[in-house]
Design a protein around this motif. Structure first.
Motif, mmCIF file in Angstrom:
data_model
loop_
_atom_site.group_PDB
_atom_site.id
_atom_site.type_symbol
_atom_site.label_atom_id
_atom_site.label_comp_id
_atom_site.label_asym_id
_atom_site.label_seq_id
_atom_site.Cartn_x
_atom_site.Cartn_y
_atom_site.Cartn_z
ATOM 1 N N SER A 145 -12.455 -8.670 -6.767
ATOM 2 C CA SER A 145 -11.051 -8.335 -6.530
ATOM 3 C C SER A 145 -10.171 -9.569 -6.278
ATOM 4 C CB SER A 145 -10.927 -7.383 -5.332
ATOM 5 O OG SER A 145 -11.638 -6.209 -5.597
ATOM 6 N N LEU B 138 -9.546 -11.799 -15.189
ATOM 7 C CA LEU B 138 -10.203 -12.128 -13.912
ATOM 8 C C LEU B 138 -9.379 -13.136 -13.106
ATOM 9 C CD1 LEU B 138 -13.935 -12.245 -15.042
ATOM 10 C CD2 LEU B 138 -12.829 -10.523 -13.607
ATOM 11 N N THR C 87 -8.567 -5.689 -18.931
ATOM 12 C CA THR C 87 -8.921 -4.567 -18.053
ATOM 13 C C THR C 87 -9.878 -3.616 -18.777
ATOM 14 O OG1 THR C 87 -6.618 -4.726 -17.363
ATOM 15 C CG2 THR C 87 -7.914 -2.930 -16.430
ATOM 16 N N ILE D 88 -13.660 -4.111 -8.685
ATOM 17 C CA ILE D 88 -12.303 -4.634 -8.582
ATOM 18 C C ILE D 88 -11.422 -3.514 -8.066
ATOM 19 C CG2 ILE D 88 -10.282 -5.280 -9.938
ATOM 20 C CD1 ILE D 88 -11.944 -7.207 -11.472
ATOM 21 N N LYS D 89 -10.675 -3.810 -7.019
ATOM 22 C CA LYS D 89 -9.765 -2.829 -6.412
ATOM 23 C C LYS D 89 -10.497 -1.538 -6.058
ATOM 24 C CE LYS D 89 -5.427 -4.413 -8.330
ATOM 25 N NZ LYS D 89 -5.840 -5.750 -8.816
ATOM 26 N N GLN E 205 -6.918 -11.707 -10.802
ATOM 27 C CA GLN E 205 -7.374 -10.931 -9.635
ATOM 28 C C GLN E 205 -7.272 -11.811 -8.400
ATOM 29 O OE1 GLN E 205 -7.781 -7.751 -10.235
ATOM 30 N NE2 GLN E 205 -7.432 -8.282 -12.377
ATOM 31 N N LYS E 206 -6.149 -11.658 -7.679
ATOM 32 C CA LYS E 206 -5.929 -12.529 -6.522
ATOM 33 C C LYS E 206 -5.578 -11.723 -5.280
ATOM 34 C CE LYS E 206 -4.723 -16.531 -9.207
ATOM 35 N NZ LYS E 206 -3.661 -17.324 -9.812
#
Lengths: 175, 462
Positions: free
Chosen positions: B417, B458, B391, B405-406, B461-462
């Motif tokens: 994301s 990564l 992160t 992301i997010k 990220q689901k």
């Protein structure tokens, strides 16, 4: 008969004077244009000194780092104020071997910033990205970041002043 | 009262004012020339507004590279009504550009450029470009970091012209680098040279209105025939024309007044654009962006393929100017009604959508790295140290400037994301190491552990 002749004389005389007046008017216009056009192109006619500007001693630039330096342009006028400054990115490659990159992105001239952790130069305008050696990593820049001349003299890293690099028409063709 | 009248009679007798201006003011215009015809005069009102407020600003402005920025701060923060004055000048420029655009679209849609008004169109094309140049040079005079970098960008644009590019670039900025001569030049261009040209072309543009009359509202099935048009137009005017003053002029006056009041209102309520950093070319942490009316061009430069860019920068403006100038010669006669010229209307709609979209996308700037994005690690916490390291790296290595992301991060690259759903660890690693397309190759930048951490992050990220 003689009256007609006098008229003809008058005509040719008027014709002549008209031409003279137009010629003189043209001459006056040229005489005035020269200094005015001169003022317009004055920046091209000036001598362009290339000076070495000291930007710090070598130990201020740890090996492997890239650091922003600021130096004064060659021959700044007193009313230039802060605009007389130029910035450049100095990279200490290895022992006393320096590379100095222009801050001007080769796309449209915006100032690139060095992202220390990512080890990339990034441009805010259209997203141009360069590697630490100045080569293009991504985005629209057509050519690598230009470099300034650099030397180490009298215990100082010195950068050679130079014009803002301008990307030309043909510079793209190799992409 | 009597004295005033006799003074006026004396002046009028000796100068012939009402004899000269009266017939011009009362010249006959077609009766249908109503609200569609107010945009040209509206543009002119804006121009006069710009001249008047420009004179006001010049009383307070310091036209030197050293002093301009400080005087801008003085005008904005200290001078009496200075903020409003700047605001009016800014919104006046915006208004002039919008109105010149609407005026041009109206003239094109009603084909008023056809015989015998070709020169009105041609002088109008020059006025359009002069207006845009005034907008651009005016923005430079703010002489904050935006002004400095905009002038560098302009110089770089000129630099793409073959053979003389570098020379023109140096001429524009007044030397090899930004410096003392830069601002003096922009000031001279913006305050003397281009306004003088605008006065000249406006005078010519108006003279042509008297010479050829304004175009009557078009009617389907009544094409322009150069052989008969002038006679038909004169007869029509004699039959049903109305005097410009006062029958038609009140609309121009009212529209102009409303435009100016709206501009003043905006200036008071919103105020002028804020100044950015000082004009110091060594401050590199700045994100130059032009005023809204230049954004479409700014966006075009970001979006077009780099391979054709030099070509477009050089040839594009030439083609644009030449095709605009050629228009009245290519279609100088025939139908004027938009109903009979559907392709013309379609073309206008396309151009408006194109420029409008560029404006919107230029406002969003998806191609620009988001340097101000907050590190994802501030919002997302993982128990696993490996994930947490990933992160942190996602921000530190610049990924987040271009990837979201997010909801945090830039828009240049794909949103990541849900990248873990479709991409395997191997695919991710290959892409990060080799880059590709618009992405730098991180092979030489990341250590093995860093790469593994990032890939792991990564994948999750689901």
């Amino acid at each position: 008969m003689s009256k007609n002749k006098a008229d003809a004389n008058d005509d040719s005389r008027r014709d002549f004077m008209m031409k003279v007046s137009l010629g003189l008017g043209g001459l006056a216009a040229v005489a005035v244009s020269v200094p005015v056009v001169g003022a317009l192109i004055a920046p091209l006619l000036e001598a362009k000194p290339e000076l070495w500007r000291s930007v710090g001693s070598p130990d201020e630039f740890p090996v492997g780092t890239t650091k922003l330096v600021t130096f004064e342009n060659a021959d700044p006028k007193t009313w230039a104020g802060t605009t007389a400054r130029t910035a450049a990115w100095v990279r200490h490659e290895e022992d006393n071997k320096f590379t100095v990159f222009s801050v001007n992105c080769t796309h449209l001239g915006c100032p690139v910033r060095w992202e220390k952790d990512a080890e990339l130069f990034m441009c805010p305008c259209h997203g141009g990205v360069y590697y630490k050696d100045g080569s293009v990593a991504a985005g629209p820049p057509p050519i690598p970041l230009p470099q300034y001349a650099v030397r180490v003299e009298q215990g100082q890293v010195q950068v050679g002043t130079a014009p803002i690099p301008i990307t030309n028409f043909g510079d793209n063709s190799t992409v | 009262m009597k004295i005033l009248r006799s003074i006026w009679h004396w002046i009028d007798d000796r100068t012939g004012l009402s004899e000269t201006i009266g017939p011009l003011a009362r010249h006959l215009v077609p009766p249908g020339a109503k609200w569609a015809y107010v945009f040209g005069s509206g543009t002119l009102f804006c121009f006069i507004l710009q001249v008047v407020t420009g004179v006001g600003l010049s009383l307070l402005y310091q036209p030197s590279s050293e002093g301009a920025y400080e005087s801008l701060k003085f005008i904005t923060d200290q001078a009496a009504f200075g903020r409003v004055l700047r605001g009016i000048h800014f919104f006046g420029a915006s208004g002039m550009i919008i109105l010149v655009g609407i005026h041009m679209i109206r003239v094109y849609i009603t084909a008023s450029y056809k015989y015998p008004r070709e020169m009105s169109w041609i002088s109008g094309v020059f006025l359009l470009f002069l207006t845009i140049i005034m907008g651009f040079t005016g923005q430079l005079l703010r002489w904050d970091s935006n002004g400095v970098w905009s002038s560098v960008v302009a110089a770089e644009n000129l630099g793409r012209i073959p053979l003389v590019g570098t020379t023109l670039a140096r001429l524009l900025i007044g030397g090899d680098t930004i410096g003392a001569q830069s601002l003096s030049r922009f000031f001279s261009f913006h305050v003397f040279l281009f306004p003088a040209l605008i006065f000249m072309f406006v005078g010519f543009h108006l003279y042509l209105v008297f010479r050829n009359g304004i175009s009557e509202p078009p009617k389907a099935g009544r094409p322009v025939d150069p052989k008969t048009y002038r006679k038909w137009y004169d007869d029509m005017l004699k039959r049903e024309g109305v005097p410009f003053w006062p029958d038609a002029a009140w609309r121009d006056t009212m529209f102009g007044a409303l435009v100016i009041l709206a501009i003043v209102g905006l200036a008071v309520m919103i105020g002028p654009p804020a100044l950015t950093q000082p004009p110091d070319p060594s401050i590199v942490n700045t994100s130059p962006a032009p005023d809204w009316y230049m954004l479409p061009i700014f966006a075009l430069f970001a979006l077009m393929p780099p391979q054709i860019e030099s070509f477009v920068i050089f040839v594009g403006p030439i083609v644009a100017v030449l095709s605009l100038l050629a228009l009245p010669f290519v279609s100088g006669k025939g139908e004027r009604s938009p109903i009979r010229r559907p392709w013309a209307v379609f073309g206008v709609v396309c151009v408006v959508i194109f420029v409008g979209s560029l404006l919107v996308v230029g406002e969003i700037e998806p191609w620009s790295p988001r340097f101000k994005t907050k590190p994802l690690a501030q919002f997302v916490h993982y128990a696993s140290p490996k994930l947490q390291r990933g992160t942190v790296l996602f921000y530190k290595k610049g990924c987040q400037y271009c990837h979201q992301i997010k909801g945090y991060g830039g828009l240049k690259g794909p949103n990541l994301s849900a990248i873990g759903r479709t991409w395997t660890a191997n695919q991710l690693a290959v892409r990060i190491v080799n880059g590709g397309g618009e992405m730098p190759a991180y092979g030489g930048i990341l250590t093995k552990t860093e790469l593994a951490d990032l890939v792991f992050f990564l994948q999750m990220q689901k």
